[in-house]
Scaffold this active site. Sequence first.
Site, PDB file in Angstrom:
ATOM      1  N   ARG A   1       0.825  -1.218   0.000  1.00  0.00           N
ATOM      2  CA  ARG A   1       0.000   0.000   0.000  1.00  0.00           C
ATOM      3  C   ARG A   1       0.857   1.265   0.000  1.00  0.00           C
ATOM      4  O   ARG A   1       0.336   2.380  -0.110  1.00  0.00           O
ATOM      5  CB  ARG A   1      -0.907   0.028   1.246  1.00  0.00           C
TER       6      ARG A   1
ATOM      7  N   TYR B   1       0.857   4.280  -2.536  1.00  0.00           N
ATOM      8  CA  TYR B   1      -0.260   5.218  -2.369  1.00  0.00           C
ATOM      9  C   TYR B   1      -0.075   6.039  -1.084  1.00  0.00           C
ATOM     10  O   TYR B   1      -0.102   7.267  -1.117  1.00  0.00           O
ATOM     11  CB  TYR B   1      -1.549   4.416  -2.331  1.00  0.00           C
TER      12      TYR B   1
ATOM     13  N   GLY C   1       3.134   8.056  -1.202  1.00  0.00           N
ATOM     14  CA  GLY C   1       2.971   9.044  -2.277  1.00  0.00           C
ATOM     15  C   GLY C   1       2.113  10.214  -1.803  1.00  0.00           C
ATOM     16  O   GLY C   1       2.444  11.384  -2.019  1.00  0.00           O
ATOM     17  N   LYS C   2       1.011   9.894  -1.125  1.00  0.00           N
ATOM     18  CA  LYS C   2       0.110  10.943  -0.638  1.00  0.00           C
ATOM     19  C   LYS C   2       0.756  11.726   0.506  1.00  0.00           C
ATOM     20  O   LYS C   2       0.510  12.922   0.666  1.00  0.00           O
ATOM     21  CB  LYS C   2      -1.208  10.321  -0.172  1.00  0.00           C
TER      22      LYS C   2
ATOM     23  N   ARG D   1     -13.322  -1.830  -4.519  1.00  0.00           N
ATOM     24  CA  ARG D   1     -13.618  -1.213  -3.223  1.00  0.00           C
ATOM     25  C   ARG D   1     -14.815  -1.908  -2.584  1.00  0.00           C
ATOM     26  O   ARG D   1     -15.674  -2.484  -3.265  1.00  0.00           O
ATOM     27  CB  ARG D   1     -13.856   0.287  -3.389  1.00  0.00           C
TER      28      ARG D   1
ATOM     29  N   ARG E   1     -14.486   0.621   9.096  1.00  0.00           N
ATOM     30  CA  ARG E   1     -14.370   1.798   8.234  1.00  0.00           C
ATOM     31  C   ARG E   1     -15.552   2.703   8.566  1.00  0.00           C
ATOM     32  O   ARG E   1     -16.531   2.273   9.183  1.00  0.00           O
ATOM     33  CB  ARG E   1     -14.423   1.419   6.738  1.00  0.00           C
TER      34      ARG E   1
ATOM     35  N   GLN F   1      -8.714  -0.445  11.785  1.00  0.00           N
ATOM     36  CA  GLN F   1      -9.785   0.460  12.226  1.00  0.00           C
ATOM     37  C   GLN F   1      -9.590   1.828  11.584  1.00  0.00           C
ATOM     38  O   GLN F   1      -8.465   2.250  11.317  1.00  0.00           O
ATOM     39  CB  GLN F   1      -9.771   0.598  13.746  1.00  0.00           C
ATOM     40  N   ARG F   2     -10.704   2.485  11.340  1.00  0.00           N
ATOM     41  CA  ARG F   2     -10.607   3.819  10.746  1.00  0.00           C
ATOM     42  C   ARG F   2     -11.881   4.610  11.032  1.00  0.00           C
ATOM     43  O   ARG F   2     -12.982   4.155  10.733  1.00  0.00           O
ATOM     44  CB  ARG F   2     -10.391   3.709   9.231  1.00  0.00           C
TER      45      ARG F   2
HETATM   46  P1  NAD Z   1     -11.045   7.453  -9.254  1.00  0.00           P
HETATM   47  O1  NAD Z   1     -10.095   6.375  -9.585  1.00  0.00           O
HETATM   48  O2  NAD Z   1     -12.482   7.281  -9.647  1.00  0.00           O
HETATM   49  O3  NAD Z   1     -10.571   8.849  -9.850  1.00  0.00           O
HETATM   50  C1  NAD Z   1      -9.246   9.179 -10.102  1.00  0.00           C
HETATM   51  C2  NAD Z   1      -9.194   9.900 -11.428  1.00  0.00           C
HETATM   52  O4  NAD Z   1      -7.839  10.326 -11.680  1.00  0.00           O
HETATM   53  C3  NAD Z   1      -9.572   9.002 -12.611  1.00  0.00           C
HETATM   54  O5  NAD Z   1     -10.477   9.676 -13.455  1.00  0.00           O
HETATM   55  C4  NAD Z   1      -8.261   8.724 -13.312  1.00  0.00           C
HETATM   56  O6  NAD Z   1      -8.411   8.463 -14.682  1.00  0.00           O
HETATM   57  C5  NAD Z   1      -7.490  10.004 -13.028  1.00  0.00           C
HETATM   58  N1  NAD Z   1      -6.033   9.850 -13.063  1.00  0.00           N
HETATM   59  C6  NAD Z   1      -5.270   8.906 -12.447  1.00  0.00           C
HETATM   60  N2  NAD Z   1      -3.970   9.112 -12.698  1.00  0.00           N
HETATM   61  C7  NAD Z   1      -3.893  10.207 -13.494  1.00  0.00           C
HETATM   62  C8  NAD Z   1      -2.812  10.918 -14.088  1.00  0.00           C
HETATM   63  N3  NAD Z   1      -1.549  10.545 -13.888  1.00  0.00           N
HETATM   64  N4  NAD Z   1      -3.099  12.006 -14.847  1.00  0.00           N
HETATM   65  C9  NAD Z   1      -4.382  12.404 -15.054  1.00  0.00           C
HETATM   66  N5  NAD Z   1      -5.449  11.760 -14.508  1.00  0.00           N
HETATM   67  C10 NAD Z   1      -5.198  10.670 -13.743  1.00  0.00           C
HETATM   68  O7  NAD Z   1     -10.949   7.685  -7.669  1.00  0.00           O
HETATM   69  P2  NAD Z   1     -11.773   8.644  -6.689  1.00  0.00           P
HETATM   70  O8  NAD Z   1     -12.384   7.799  -5.658  1.00  0.00           O
HETATM   71  O9  NAD Z   1     -12.620   9.576  -7.464  1.00  0.00           O
HETATM   72  O10 NAD Z   1     -10.585   9.447  -5.999  1.00  0.00           O
HETATM   73  C11 NAD Z   1     -10.260  10.770  -6.359  1.00  0.00           C
HETATM   74  C12 NAD Z   1      -9.172  11.291  -5.429  1.00  0.00           C
HETATM   75  O11 NAD Z   1      -9.620  11.256  -4.077  1.00  0.00           O
HETATM   76  C13 NAD Z   1      -7.878  10.471  -5.489  1.00  0.00           C
HETATM   77  O12 NAD Z   1      -6.780  11.359  -5.424  1.00  0.00           O
HETATM   78  C14 NAD Z   1      -7.945   9.630  -4.230  1.00  0.00           C
HETATM   79  O13 NAD Z   1      -6.665   9.324  -3.740  1.00  0.00           O
HETATM   80  C15 NAD Z   1      -8.698  10.543  -3.273  1.00  0.00           C
HETATM   81  N6  NAD Z   1      -9.397   9.755  -2.245  1.00  0.00           N
HETATM   82  C16 NAD Z   1     -10.553   9.098  -2.518  1.00  0.00           C
HETATM   83  C17 NAD Z   1     -11.166   8.351  -1.508  1.00  0.00           C
HETATM   84  C18 NAD Z   1     -12.480   7.640  -1.732  1.00  0.00           C
HETATM   85  O14 NAD Z   1     -12.977   7.006  -0.802  1.00  0.00           O
HETATM   86  N7  NAD Z   1     -13.111   7.715  -2.877  1.00  0.00           N
HETATM   87  C19 NAD Z   1     -10.582   8.259  -0.246  1.00  0.00           C
HETATM   88  C20 NAD Z   1      -9.384   8.915  -0.027  1.00  0.00           C
HETATM   89  C21 NAD Z   1      -8.800   9.683  -1.018  1.00  0.00           C
HETATM   90  N1  UDP Z   2     -12.943  -5.463   1.782  1.00  0.00           N
HETATM   91  C1  UDP Z   2     -13.627  -6.672   1.925  1.00  0.00           C
HETATM   92  N2  UDP Z   2     -14.151  -7.260   0.830  1.00  0.00           N
HETATM   93  C2  UDP Z   2     -14.066  -6.714  -0.411  1.00  0.00           C
HETATM   94  C3  UDP Z   2     -13.380  -5.468  -0.567  1.00  0.00           C
HETATM   95  C4  UDP Z   2     -12.825  -4.885   0.543  1.00  0.00           C
HETATM   96  O1  UDP Z   2     -13.740  -7.203   3.039  1.00  0.00           O
HETATM   97  O2  UDP Z   2     -14.596  -7.315  -1.363  1.00  0.00           O
HETATM   98  C5  UDP Z   2     -12.380  -4.809   2.974  1.00  0.00           C
HETATM   99  C6  UDP Z   2     -10.920  -4.397   2.839  1.00  0.00           C
HETATM  100  O3  UDP Z   2     -10.085  -5.478   3.229  1.00  0.00           O
HETATM  101  C7  UDP Z   2     -10.847  -3.229   3.798  1.00  0.00           C
HETATM  102  C8  UDP Z   2     -12.242  -2.600   3.705  1.00  0.00           C
HETATM  103  O4  UDP Z   2     -13.093  -3.599   3.166  1.00  0.00           O
HETATM  104  O5  UDP Z   2     -10.634  -3.674   5.105  1.00  0.00           O
HETATM  105  C9  UDP Z   2     -12.288  -1.358   2.839  1.00  0.00           C
HETATM  106  O6  UDP Z   2     -11.691  -1.670   1.593  1.00  0.00           O
HETATM  107  P1  UDP Z   2     -11.594  -0.651   0.385  1.00  0.00           P
HETATM  108  O7  UDP Z   2     -10.729  -1.287  -0.644  1.00  0.00           O
HETATM  109  O8  UDP Z   2     -12.947  -0.205  -0.023  1.00  0.00           O
HETATM  110  O9  UDP Z   2     -10.902   0.645   1.007  1.00  0.00           O
HETATM  111  P2  UDP Z   2      -9.609   0.860   1.948  1.00  0.00           P
HETATM  112  O10 UDP Z   2      -9.018  -0.453   2.315  1.00  0.00           O
HETATM  113  O11 UDP Z   2      -8.704   1.668   1.092  1.00  0.00           O
HETATM  114  O12 UDP Z   2     -10.177   1.572   3.109  1.00  0.00           O
END
Ligand code: NAD
Ligand code: UDP
Length: 317
Positions: free
Chosen positions: A143, A146, A149-150, A187, A212, A278-279
Amino acid sequence: MATSRVLVTGGAGFLGSHLCDLLVKEGKYVICLDNFYTGTKSNIEHLVDLPNFEFLEHDIINSIDIEVNEIYNLACPASPVHYQKDAIYTWKTSVFGMYNMLELAKKNNARILQASTSEIYGDPEVHPQEESYWGNVNPIGIRSCYDEGKRAAETLCFDYARQHGTDIRVVRIFNTYGPRMMIDDGRVVSNFIKQALVNEDITLYGGGSQTRSFCYVSDLIQGFFSFMESENAGSGPYNLGNPNEMTVKELAHEVLNLIVNSKSKLVDLDLPMDDPKQRKPNISAIASALGWEPKVKLKDGLRLTIESIAERLHIKL
Ligand code: NAD
Ligand code: UDP
């Protein structure tokens, strides 16, 4: 005053497309940038003919020179399946992409918001997570591309603010769900809904006792916008999410309660490496700075997400 030109990177993704919807409605001129790594044209097809919307195909690991007043940086694959597929590319998107967007912000004197993540807390030993917690992150695991990186992207934001006076805003997003989530990105919310709709086994990783806290997309996007528009809330970082914590197993039951005809059964699979146990966000900082708090109840949000996934799978509810 001239209309603000707003760049949304990752604008064709799940969160990005909802953000574009809101910004267009608010009368901004929206430049939606994406390279369709995980996003889709269908997420933005309802916007492309609007006079205050334009699409730009570009990869943020390469620099770009355009005129903008505000930048929301969302480009990055977000689901573990997608961000682990090409870990080096994920890291480059987070770090080189952040650098390129901060350079663009500096050149234009633009305000920039970074979509960071609860993953920067890793597998947290402090619960609920508040912004002052520095986290518990494995720097060399699956992981890490990600998470680290973030983390590096956040560092860059604050270094640009200190060194160049860049107007930065950082939000740490906790698990967010809603319509337009990719059905097969692995997800948990989309997996469970799809599995329940097509009567497949519901895949509980590690027994599903990990927790979560799930936030509905409209609540999150409103938080982005309020923060970006505010003049007195500082740079953050702020947690954005819904503190309604539950186990993954409880989520599975919530989904099955809403898809009453489902014949799916729960099955146990291995827990992936470094999966946080946990989160839950502490959101008191953003609540007191902006009065922001999530409003949509899980049942209501899940219903809308189920409708969106069923429609795409051509399943009648
Ligand atoms: P997503 O995968 O649907 O969207 C990401 C978008 O970025 C996509 O459209 C993808 O094509 C584009 N992308 C990826 N790499 C790129 C690049 N190098 N150049 C241009 N475009 C690029 O995911 P999301 O859930 O919409 O997430 C959006 C942002 O929010 C991300 O930065 C993610 O890390 C952050 N985030 C989301 C969640 C969540 O629960 N959805 C949680 C934490 C953080
Ligand atoms: N998870 C699961 N079954 C699935 C997909 C995910 O039990 O089919 C669990 C995963 O192991 C994690 C939680 O659900 O503990 C949330 O996973 P997700 O990939 O949505 O987000 P993140 O782990 O990044 O919070």
